[in-house]
Design a protein around this motif. Sequence first.
Motif, PDB file in Angstrom:
ATOM      1  N   ASP A 225     -48.281  -0.666 -24.008  1.00  0.00           N
ATOM      2  CA  ASP A 225     -48.938   0.018 -22.896  1.00  0.00           C
ATOM      3  C   ASP A 225     -48.317   1.419 -22.853  1.00  0.00           C
ATOM      4  OD1 ASP A 225     -50.376   0.604 -20.626  1.00  0.00           O
ATOM      5  OD2 ASP A 225     -49.147  -0.604 -19.267  1.00  0.00           O
ATOM      6  N   TRP A 226     -49.124   2.445 -23.161  1.00  0.00           N
ATOM      7  CA  TRP A 226     -48.609   3.820 -23.286  1.00  0.00           C
ATOM      8  C   TRP A 226     -48.475   4.499 -21.920  1.00  0.00           C
ATOM      9  CZ3 TRP A 226     -46.616   4.717 -27.820  1.00  0.00           C
ATOM     10  CH2 TRP A 226     -47.198   4.183 -28.977  1.00  0.00           C
ATOM     11  N   HIS A 227     -47.321   5.073 -21.684  1.00  0.00           N
ATOM     12  CA  HIS A 227     -47.043   5.785 -20.420  1.00  0.00           C
ATOM     13  C   HIS A 227     -46.300   7.088 -20.719  1.00  0.00           C
ATOM     14  CE1 HIS A 227     -47.865   2.602 -17.297  1.00  0.00           C
ATOM     15  NE2 HIS A 227     -47.975   1.914 -18.414  1.00  0.00           N
ATOM     16  N   THR A 228     -46.129   7.888 -19.674  1.00  0.00           N
ATOM     17  CA  THR A 228     -45.287   9.087 -19.788  1.00  0.00           C
ATOM     18  C   THR A 228     -44.417   9.216 -18.545  1.00  0.00           C
ATOM     19  OG1 THR A 228     -46.942  10.516 -18.745  1.00  0.00           O
ATOM     20  CG2 THR A 228     -47.018  10.372 -21.144  1.00  0.00           C
ATOM     21  N   GLY A 229     -43.306   9.929 -18.679  1.00  0.00           N
ATOM     22  CA  GLY A 229     -42.487  10.275 -17.512  1.00  0.00           C
ATOM     23  C   GLY A 229     -41.050   9.802 -17.573  1.00  0.00           C
ATOM     24  N   ILE A 230     -40.748   8.805 -18.404  1.00  0.00           N
ATOM     25  CA  ILE A 230     -39.358   8.354 -18.529  1.00  0.00           C
ATOM     26  C   ILE A 230     -38.879   8.675 -19.943  1.00  0.00           C
ATOM     27  CG2 ILE A 230     -37.785   6.368 -18.482  1.00  0.00           C
ATOM     28  CD1 ILE A 230     -39.604   5.022 -16.474  1.00  0.00           C
ATOM     29  N   GLY A 231     -37.621   9.090 -20.025  1.00  0.00           N
ATOM     30  CA  GLY A 231     -37.026   9.355 -21.338  1.00  0.00           C
ATOM     31  C   GLY A 231     -36.765  10.829 -21.553  1.00  0.00           C
ATOM     32  N   ASP A 232     -36.129  11.124 -22.682  1.00  0.00           N
ATOM     33  CA  ASP A 232     -35.866  12.520 -23.030  1.00  0.00           C
ATOM     34  C   ASP A 232     -37.180  13.212 -23.399  1.00  0.00           C
ATOM     35  OD1 ASP A 232     -33.175  12.093 -22.642  1.00  0.00           O
ATOM     36  OD2 ASP A 232     -32.797  11.591 -24.754  1.00  0.00           O
ATOM     37  N   TYR A 233     -37.215  14.502 -23.170  1.00  0.00           N
ATOM     38  CA  TYR A 233     -38.430  15.299 -23.370  1.00  0.00           C
ATOM     39  C   TYR A 233     -39.040  15.088 -24.779  1.00  0.00           C
ATOM     40  CZ  TYR A 233     -41.440  19.464 -23.218  1.00  0.00           C
ATOM     41  OH  TYR A 233     -42.504  20.322 -23.237  1.00  0.00           O
ATOM     42  N   GLY A 234     -40.261  14.585 -24.785  1.00  0.00           N
ATOM     43  CA  GLY A 234     -40.987  14.402 -26.050  1.00  0.00           C
ATOM     44  C   GLY A 234     -40.547  13.210 -26.879  1.00  0.00           C
ATOM     45  N   LYS A 235     -39.632  12.416 -26.347  1.00  0.00           N
ATOM     46  CA  LYS A 235     -39.109  11.263 -27.097  1.00  0.00           C
ATOM     47  C   LYS A 235     -39.631   9.957 -26.485  1.00  0.00           C
ATOM     48  CE  LYS A 235     -36.026  13.244 -29.959  1.00  0.00           C
ATOM     49  NZ  LYS A 235     -36.341  14.649 -29.748  1.00  0.00           N
ATOM     50  N   PRO A 236     -39.815   8.925 -27.324  1.00  0.00           N
ATOM     51  CA  PRO A 236     -40.266   7.644 -26.760  1.00  0.00           C
ATOM     52  C   PRO A 236     -39.150   6.931 -26.016  1.00  0.00           C
ATOM     53  CG  PRO A 236     -39.902   7.418 -29.124  1.00  0.00           C
ATOM     54  CD  PRO A 236     -39.655   8.866 -28.787  1.00  0.00           C
ATOM     55  N   PHE A 237     -39.531   6.177 -25.004  1.00  0.00           N
ATOM     56  CA  PHE A 237     -38.573   5.350 -24.258  1.00  0.00           C
ATOM     57  C   PHE A 237     -39.206   3.969 -24.085  1.00  0.00           C
ATOM     58  CE2 PHE A 237     -36.322   3.445 -20.822  1.00  0.00           C
ATOM     59  CZ  PHE A 237     -35.026   3.887 -20.979  1.00  0.00           C
ATOM     60  N   PHE A 238     -38.460   2.941 -24.456  1.00  0.00           N
ATOM     61  CA  PHE A 238     -39.016   1.583 -24.500  1.00  0.00           C
ATOM     62  C   PHE A 238     -38.608   0.762 -23.286  1.00  0.00           C
ATOM     63  CE2 PHE A 238     -38.806   3.231 -28.708  1.00  0.00           C
ATOM     64  CZ  PHE A 238     -39.903   2.726 -29.375  1.00  0.00           C
ATOM     65  N   LEU A 239     -39.594   0.118 -22.680  1.00  0.00           N
ATOM     66  CA  LEU A 239     -39.333  -0.847 -21.615  1.00  0.00           C
ATOM     67  C   LEU A 239     -39.948  -2.167 -22.086  1.00  0.00           C
ATOM     68  CD1 LEU A 239     -40.380   1.445 -18.633  1.00  0.00           C
ATOM     69  CD2 LEU A 239     -38.060   0.639 -19.011  1.00  0.00           C
ATOM     70  N   CYS A 240     -39.103  -3.014 -22.695  1.00  0.00           N
ATOM     71  CA  CYS A 240     -39.572  -4.309 -23.190  1.00  0.00           C
ATOM     72  C   CYS A 240     -39.328  -5.344 -22.106  1.00  0.00           C
ATOM     73  CB  CYS A 240     -38.845  -4.694 -24.478  1.00  0.00           C
ATOM     74  SG  CYS A 240     -39.220  -6.385 -24.997  1.00  0.00           S
ATOM     75  N   PHE A 241     -40.378  -6.071 -21.745  1.00  0.00           N
ATOM     76  CA  PHE A 241     -40.260  -7.062 -20.671  1.00  0.00           C
ATOM     77  C   PHE A 241     -40.292  -8.494 -21.190  1.00  0.00           C
ATOM     78  CE2 PHE A 241     -41.544  -3.126 -18.713  1.00  0.00           C
ATOM     79  CZ  PHE A 241     -40.626  -3.041 -17.679  1.00  0.00           C
ATOM     80  N   ASN A 242     -40.130  -8.648 -22.501  1.00  0.00           N
ATOM     81  CA  ASN A 242     -39.872 -10.001 -22.998  1.00  0.00           C
ATOM     82  C   ASN A 242     -38.480 -10.413 -22.523  1.00  0.00           C
ATOM     83  OD1 ASN A 242     -41.746  -8.935 -25.720  1.00  0.00           O
ATOM     84  ND2 ASN A 242     -42.236 -10.836 -24.650  1.00  0.00           N
ATOM     85  N   GLU A 243     -38.282 -11.714 -22.419  1.00  0.00           N
ATOM     86  CA  GLU A 243     -37.026 -12.233 -21.866  1.00  0.00           C
ATOM     87  C   GLU A 243     -35.830 -11.709 -22.656  1.00  0.00           C
ATOM     88  OE1 GLU A 243     -34.802 -16.488 -21.103  1.00  0.00           O
ATOM     89  OE2 GLU A 243     -36.758 -16.456 -22.079  1.00  0.00           O
ATOM     90  N   ALA A 244     -34.926 -11.046 -21.933  1.00  0.00           N
ATOM     91  CA  ALA A 244     -33.758 -10.454 -22.606  1.00  0.00           C
ATOM     92  C   ALA A 244     -32.964 -11.544 -23.321  1.00  0.00           C
ATOM     93  CB  ALA A 244     -32.881  -9.746 -21.582  1.00  0.00           C
ATOM     94  N   GLY A 245     -32.629 -11.271 -24.564  1.00  0.00           N
ATOM     95  CA  GLY A 245     -31.853 -12.243 -25.336  1.00  0.00           C
ATOM     96  C   GLY A 245     -32.701 -13.303 -26.020  1.00  0.00           C
ATOM     97  N   GLY A 246     -34.006 -13.352 -25.675  1.00  0.00           N
ATOM     98  CA  GLY A 246     -34.902 -14.346 -26.273  1.00  0.00           C
ATOM     99  C   GLY A 246     -35.455 -13.884 -27.614  1.00  0.00           C
ATOM    100  N   PRO A 247     -36.163 -14.785 -28.317  1.00  0.00           N
ATOM    101  CA  PRO A 247     -36.680 -14.455 -29.665  1.00  0.00           C
ATOM    102  C   PRO A 247     -37.741 -13.359 -29.662  1.00  0.00           C
ATOM    103  CG  PRO A 247     -37.440 -16.640 -28.944  1.00  0.00           C
ATOM    104  CD  PRO A 247     -36.420 -16.188 -27.948  1.00  0.00           C
ATOM    105  N   LEU A 248     -38.549 -13.260 -28.618  1.00  0.00           N
ATOM    106  CA  LEU A 248     -39.588 -12.219 -28.602  1.00  0.00           C
ATOM    107  C   LEU A 248     -38.965 -10.848 -28.362  1.00  0.00           C
ATOM    108  CD1 LEU A 248     -42.305 -14.210 -26.619  1.00  0.00           C
ATOM    109  CD2 LEU A 248     -42.399 -13.550 -29.039  1.00  0.00           C
ATOM    110  N   PHE A 249     -37.935 -10.821 -27.529  1.00  0.00           N
ATOM    111  CA  PHE A 249     -37.205  -9.561 -27.321  1.00  0.00           C
ATOM    112  C   PHE A 249     -36.566  -9.110 -28.632  1.00  0.00           C
ATOM    113  CE2 PHE A 249     -33.778  -6.787 -26.029  1.00  0.00           C
ATOM    114  CZ  PHE A 249     -34.310  -6.091 -24.966  1.00  0.00           C
TER     115      PHE A 249
END
Length: 366
Positions: A225-249
Amino acid sequence: MEYYDCFAASYANARAKFLKSAVATQKMVGGDVRSFVHPDKKAPDGGPLAIDVACFGNRKAARQALFISGTHGQEGFSGSAVQIGWMSRGGPSRLPPDTGVVMVHGLNPYGFAHFTRTTENNVDLNRNFIDRAGAAPTNQHYETLHGDLMIRQWTDAENARVDAAMARFTEAHGRDALFNTLASGQYLHPDGLMYGGKDREWSNRTLEAIVTETLGGAEKVAFIDWHTGIGDYGKPFFLCFNEAGGPLFARACDWWGKDNVDGVRPHGMERPNYTGLAFHGVQRFLGNREMCGAVIEFGTRGVNMRRVLRLDQWLRRQNGLDPDVRETLRADMMDAFCPFDGQWRMNTLASGLKLTDQAIAGLASW
Ligand SMILES: [Zn+2]
């Protein structure tokens, strides 16, 4: 292909570019292109609002990718450019044989067309996908801050008053608590920030219909899901909501790099406890089928985006504002959500295309 072939200056133009590219691609490699037209809302020029969907690859494959732009309206200019660029550069013709891709363009077309982050009901669509079977999540501190956060006039003095209220809150509770309060979502104040709505938005219900129609046979889904506003200028920033520590993460870390995905701190702070994300909604729509992916942001003004979010909400409440003042303030907002800077646009487009290819490669080997 130049960056300005992919970015557009209006929702109508972004939509036209997306559809032109999708139909041209469909003629070459097959696929499905269809539009879900909003039943009663229009663009400022009276034109239609629609969520457009383009599907390529093997529609029966168990492995499918879902790429969404425009969940946050105006942020959609950037995600739209990546989707258009991916088609224009022959992405669909390079798909591995046992995969398919579903591109959803302009999930919140009202916000996209009207240059705002929220929907026709001032709902933050990316807080609207809560499970409506239970009570809405609470945001305790938002209750105490709401009155102070509502800006009455767009003046330096009023902005200073709101900043001072936030500083007092930070003094008492810390900056992580402030960020969580401002960003996680709230369900009681329709005129407030990050309002998640009292019902499911049209875009929410339509996304469920799209998932049902296009991902009915999918067993493994890659999600961006593409968004803008978080992260360093012009750089990607990832927000992964798969369970932390799980296989999908772990899988998302494999696709995009563990250093980029794991333990990253938005604006240098603890990640808010976001509620009702589209990510959560699609997970629920898929039932027990697996989904791996992330919200991917491109950085613009960092924590100064707070002032822009406030401006967005203030502008939504103004009727009869001097048209030139509105236009001037809107230009500032546009530049905050999708900088006019050609270098930012070139960099984020290149980055978005690479991240798309990485997700597809990861999906193919899943
Ligand atoms: Zn966003």
